[in-house]
Design a protein around this motif. Sequence first.
Motif: not given
Length: 197
Positions: A113-128
């Motif tokens: 929540e604090n790091i990955l969501l704050g970056s552009d990581f989830f700008e594209n769909p991601k698998f677990t």
Amino acid sequence: MTDDDYKHEIANRIKYIMVISGLEIIGLSKFTGISDSHIYSILNKRRILTNKVANRIGEKFNFDGKLIFNLNIEIPNSIAKSATLKKFLEDNKLNYYYFLSNRAERKGRLFIENILLGSDFFENPKFTWEVSEECVKYGRHFSSNEINGHLKYLVVKKLLKSKKAKIKLRNGKEGARMVDVFWKPNLHISIMVDESS
């Protein structure tokens, strides 16, 4: 880069400092002497990070606080070894609400929540498995089940969206199994998903 983009990146760097040090906002506030409302305002991009505040953070973590402003230089992981931080951790070990890691089940979710969501990581769909690999890049190791549970929790909180899709294998090929894929809610994506889910 716009001013808003820059504020966003600075907020991410402060969040990263929190993750490396293991401090919640209230813990960072007590450690640095910066009010928690001021830290919240920086993280929410309502305030800019000033030289005075950056220097205060750097002083406490034993690094040049001006580095926070330079997006081309990574925040040093060595800040976790700061003698001042170690003393603070020891002196306050019973103040559980100061620390990100006092409850194991929260660590992965807070990191995502604090790091990955704050970056552009989830700008594209991601698998677990992709989320797991990204966590490893930051030195965080969580099981696939833990990560999947955290991602589903973030869907419930409406911080992520999810759908079923054919799994993408590490070799880039598509597998037959249908699994959850996760992305930021504000994105308009085109992905082959199982609409029956």
